[in-house]
Design a protein around this motif. Structure first.
Motif, PDB file in Angstrom:
ATOM      1  N   LYS A  72       0.843  -1.027   0.044  1.00  0.00           N
ATOM      2  CA  LYS A  72      -0.063   0.118   0.144  1.00  0.00           C
ATOM      3  C   LYS A  72       0.872   1.295  -0.007  1.00  0.00           C
ATOM      4  O   LYS A  72       0.548   2.274  -0.434  1.00  0.00           O
ATOM      5  CB  LYS A  72      -1.051   0.171   1.303  1.00  0.00           C
ATOM      6  CG  LYS A  72      -1.761   1.194   1.099  1.00  0.00           C
ATOM      7  CD  LYS A  72      -2.794   1.149   2.444  1.00  0.00           C
ATOM      8  CE  LYS A  72      -3.605   2.331   2.423  1.00  0.00           C
ATOM      9  NZ  LYS A  72      -4.476   2.114   3.724  1.00  0.00           N
ATOM     10  N   HIS A  73       1.799   1.258   0.773  1.00  0.00           N
ATOM     11  CA  HIS A  73       2.826   2.295   0.986  1.00  0.00           C
ATOM     12  C   HIS A  73       3.635   2.708  -0.418  1.00  0.00           C
ATOM     13  O   HIS A  73       3.992   3.755  -0.620  1.00  0.00           O
ATOM     14  CB  HIS A  73       3.965   2.033   2.103  1.00  0.00           C
ATOM     15  CG  HIS A  73       5.008   3.324   2.050  1.00  0.00           C
ATOM     16  ND1 HIS A  73       6.096   3.244   1.686  1.00  0.00           N
ATOM     17  CD2 HIS A  73       4.870   4.505   3.013  1.00  0.00           C
ATOM     18  CE1 HIS A  73       6.732   4.472   1.922  1.00  0.00           C
ATOM     19  NE2 HIS A  73       5.806   5.120   2.549  1.00  0.00           N
ATOM     20  N   PRO A 106       0.555   7.547  -5.491  1.00  0.00           N
ATOM     21  CA  PRO A 106      -0.224   8.709  -4.802  1.00  0.00           C
ATOM     22  C   PRO A 106      -1.679   8.451  -5.018  1.00  0.00           C
ATOM     23  O   PRO A 106      -2.492   8.474  -4.127  1.00  0.00           O
ATOM     24  CB  PRO A 106       0.300   9.954  -4.935  1.00  0.00           C
ATOM     25  CG  PRO A 106       1.719   9.828  -5.168  1.00  0.00           C
ATOM     26  CD  PRO A 106       1.907   8.680  -5.878  1.00  0.00           C
ATOM     27  N   LYS A 107      -2.209   8.386  -6.547  1.00  0.00           N
ATOM     28  CA  LYS A 107      -3.336   8.689  -6.873  1.00  0.00           C
ATOM     29  C   LYS A 107      -4.262   7.207  -6.451  1.00  0.00           C
ATOM     30  O   LYS A 107      -5.460   7.227  -6.051  1.00  0.00           O
ATOM     31  CB  LYS A 107      -3.717   8.724  -8.326  1.00  0.00           C
ATOM     32  CG  LYS A 107      -3.083   7.695  -9.229  1.00  0.00           C
ATOM     33  CD  LYS A 107      -3.122   7.679 -10.658  1.00  0.00           C
ATOM     34  CE  LYS A 107      -2.607   6.718 -11.311  1.00  0.00           C
ATOM     35  NZ  LYS A 107      -2.961   7.045 -12.920  1.00  0.00           N
ATOM     36  N   GLN A 127      -2.776   5.349  -3.448  1.00  0.00           N
ATOM     37  CA  GLN A 127      -2.965   5.416  -1.846  1.00  0.00           C
ATOM     38  C   GLN A 127      -4.052   5.968  -1.395  1.00  0.00           C
ATOM     39  O   GLN A 127      -4.659   5.684  -0.373  1.00  0.00           O
ATOM     40  CB  GLN A 127      -1.622   5.950  -1.862  1.00  0.00           C
ATOM     41  CG  GLN A 127      -0.477   5.236  -1.715  1.00  0.00           C
ATOM     42  CD  GLN A 127       0.708   5.763  -0.960  1.00  0.00           C
ATOM     43  OE1 GLN A 127       0.691   6.671  -0.038  1.00  0.00           O
ATOM     44  NE2 GLN A 127       2.036   5.724  -1.594  1.00  0.00           N
ATOM     45  N   GLU A 128      -4.771   7.006  -2.301  1.00  0.00           N
ATOM     46  CA  GLU A 128      -5.776   7.640  -1.547  1.00  0.00           C
ATOM     47  C   GLU A 128      -7.044   7.088  -1.512  1.00  0.00           C
ATOM     48  O   GLU A 128      -7.979   7.145  -0.667  1.00  0.00           O
ATOM     49  CB  GLU A 128      -5.885   8.985  -2.582  1.00  0.00           C
ATOM     50  CG  GLU A 128      -5.109   9.962  -2.368  1.00  0.00           C
ATOM     51  CD  GLU A 128      -5.142  11.225  -3.665  1.00  0.00           C
ATOM     52  OE1 GLU A 128      -6.338  11.152  -4.175  1.00  0.00           O
ATOM     53  OE2 GLU A 128      -4.355  12.102  -3.768  1.00  0.00           O
ATOM     54  N   ILE A 129      -7.120   5.959  -2.184  1.00  0.00           N
ATOM     55  CA  ILE A 129      -8.383   5.148  -2.196  1.00  0.00           C
ATOM     56  C   ILE A 129      -8.292   3.864  -1.836  1.00  0.00           C
ATOM     57  O   ILE A 129      -8.957   2.900  -2.140  1.00  0.00           O
ATOM     58  CB  ILE A 129      -9.249   5.095  -3.635  1.00  0.00           C
ATOM     59  CG1 ILE A 129      -8.247   4.696  -4.744  1.00  0.00           C
ATOM     60  CG2 ILE A 129      -9.665   6.449  -3.951  1.00  0.00           C
ATOM     61  CD1 ILE A 129      -9.140   4.467  -6.059  1.00  0.00           C
ATOM     62  N   THR A 155      -7.535   0.672   0.719  1.00  0.00           N
ATOM     63  CA  THR A 155      -8.157   0.096   1.899  1.00  0.00           C
ATOM     64  C   THR A 155      -7.589  -1.321   2.032  1.00  0.00           C
ATOM     65  O   THR A 155      -7.422  -2.087   1.115  1.00  0.00           O
ATOM     66  CB  THR A 155      -9.536   0.081   2.166  1.00  0.00           C
ATOM     67  OG1 THR A 155      -9.961  -0.816   1.096  1.00  0.00           O
ATOM     68  CG2 THR A 155     -10.063   1.554   1.920  1.00  0.00           C
ATOM     69  N   LEU A 203      -8.736  -1.130  -3.715  1.00  0.00           N
ATOM     70  CA  LEU A 203      -9.072   0.047  -4.126  1.00  0.00           C
ATOM     71  C   LEU A 203     -10.444   0.484  -4.257  1.00  0.00           C
ATOM     72  O   LEU A 203     -11.130  -0.532  -4.970  1.00  0.00           O
ATOM     73  CB  LEU A 203      -8.350   0.604  -5.402  1.00  0.00           C
ATOM     74  CG  LEU A 203      -6.632   0.149  -5.490  1.00  0.00           C
ATOM     75  CD1 LEU A 203      -6.144   0.590  -6.899  1.00  0.00           C
ATOM     76  CD2 LEU A 203      -6.127   1.185  -4.613  1.00  0.00           C
TER      77      LEU A 203
END
Length: 275
Positions: A209-210, A214-215, A217-219, A221, A233
């Protein structure tokens, strides 16, 4: 269940050719095979019938292997008896006829003529076990079979050992049709997730996940069910899910697949069989 037989079947990747014995370029396997694990409790839950619009794909009359198939305008009152088969690894993660992705651990099925999607109750006439599945694919193109079940559905009917079983199929009526406004709302609802990977190691998923762009990572889980952790995602709408899936597959997750959010919001989650 005949556990010893089932484990032998799974570990030896028992072949069942539910669609066709001929290899095609879009599949990595020459023959179909069983997965190496059995479905867990959450994956054995019946599909829950809900009002859905008819899929824009997979609902036109078509021709396969020299035979013409006329798609039914409605599943209302549909009842049929015949033989069921099942399909597994070869088709897992590939597109179904209505444009979704096949998950052999979901409660889904393929039928040659029913509208996509249609919810049906399938009863194994040998043992009276039943399951509710969502038909989202075409097949089986075999004269002696009337429905192809997902691996999980076949397991629930206790038909893995035999490969096929005599069944009764009954369409589930949802009575009133969905109004146009509700159909539009349903299509725009964030009902889908993209599963990237599953692992028993939560630290591995945290690292993955890390490392996501970035796009994503925002969604992103993580979900956990019966000791298995899953990186997802979403949720996103059905239309957005197709674009998101292609993006994440081209970003290093070729095995990612789409799943209904409702399947993974209790204590579950977890994607086929276009011929």
């Amino acid at each position: 269940m005949k556990w010893n037989s089932l484990l032998i079947l799974l570990l030896s990747t028992f072949l069942l050719s539910s669609c066709s014995n001929s290899p095609t370029g879009r599949y990595s396997q020459h023959k179909d095979s069983a997965p190496t694990r059995l479905p867990n409790e959450s994956e054995l839950r019946n599909a829950v019938p809900v009002h859905e619009p008819i899929s824009p794909q997979g609902n036109r009359d078509y021709r396969v292997l020299g035979n013409d198939y006329e798609v039914m305008e409605s599943a209302a009152g549909y009842v049929e008896e015949g033989y069921a088969s099942w399909y597994g690894n070869k088709f897992h993660g590939h597109l179904t006829s209505n444009g979704e992705y096949y998950d052999m651990y979901s409660m889904s099925a393929a039928h040659t003529r029913l509208p996509l999607p249609t919810y049906v109750k399938v009863t194994n006439l040998r043992n009276d076990r039943s399951v509710v599945v969502r038909v989202n694919d075409r097949g089986p193109f075999h004269p002696e079979r009337i429905i192809d079940l997902s691996f999980a559905a076949a397991y629930k009917l206790d038909m893995l050992d035999s490969g096929t079983a005599p069944v009764k199929i009954e369409a589930i009526s949802l009575n009133t049709p969905m109004p146009a406004a509700q159909k539009t709302a349903a299509e725009n609802r964030p009902d889908y997730l993209i599963q990237l990977v599953a692992s028993s190691n939560p630290d591995r998923l945290s690292q993955l996940k890390h490392d996501l762009p970035p796009k994503f990572q925002e969604i992103a889980t993580t979900e956990q069910s019966h000791g298995l952790h899953k990186l997802m995602l979403g949720p996103v709408s059905e239309d957005d899910s197709y674009d998101l899936l292609e993006q994440i597959r081209s970003s290093g997750y070729p095995e990612a697949f789409r799943v209904k959010a409702a399947q993974s919001q209790s204590d579950t989650p977890d994607a086929k069989h276009q011929n």
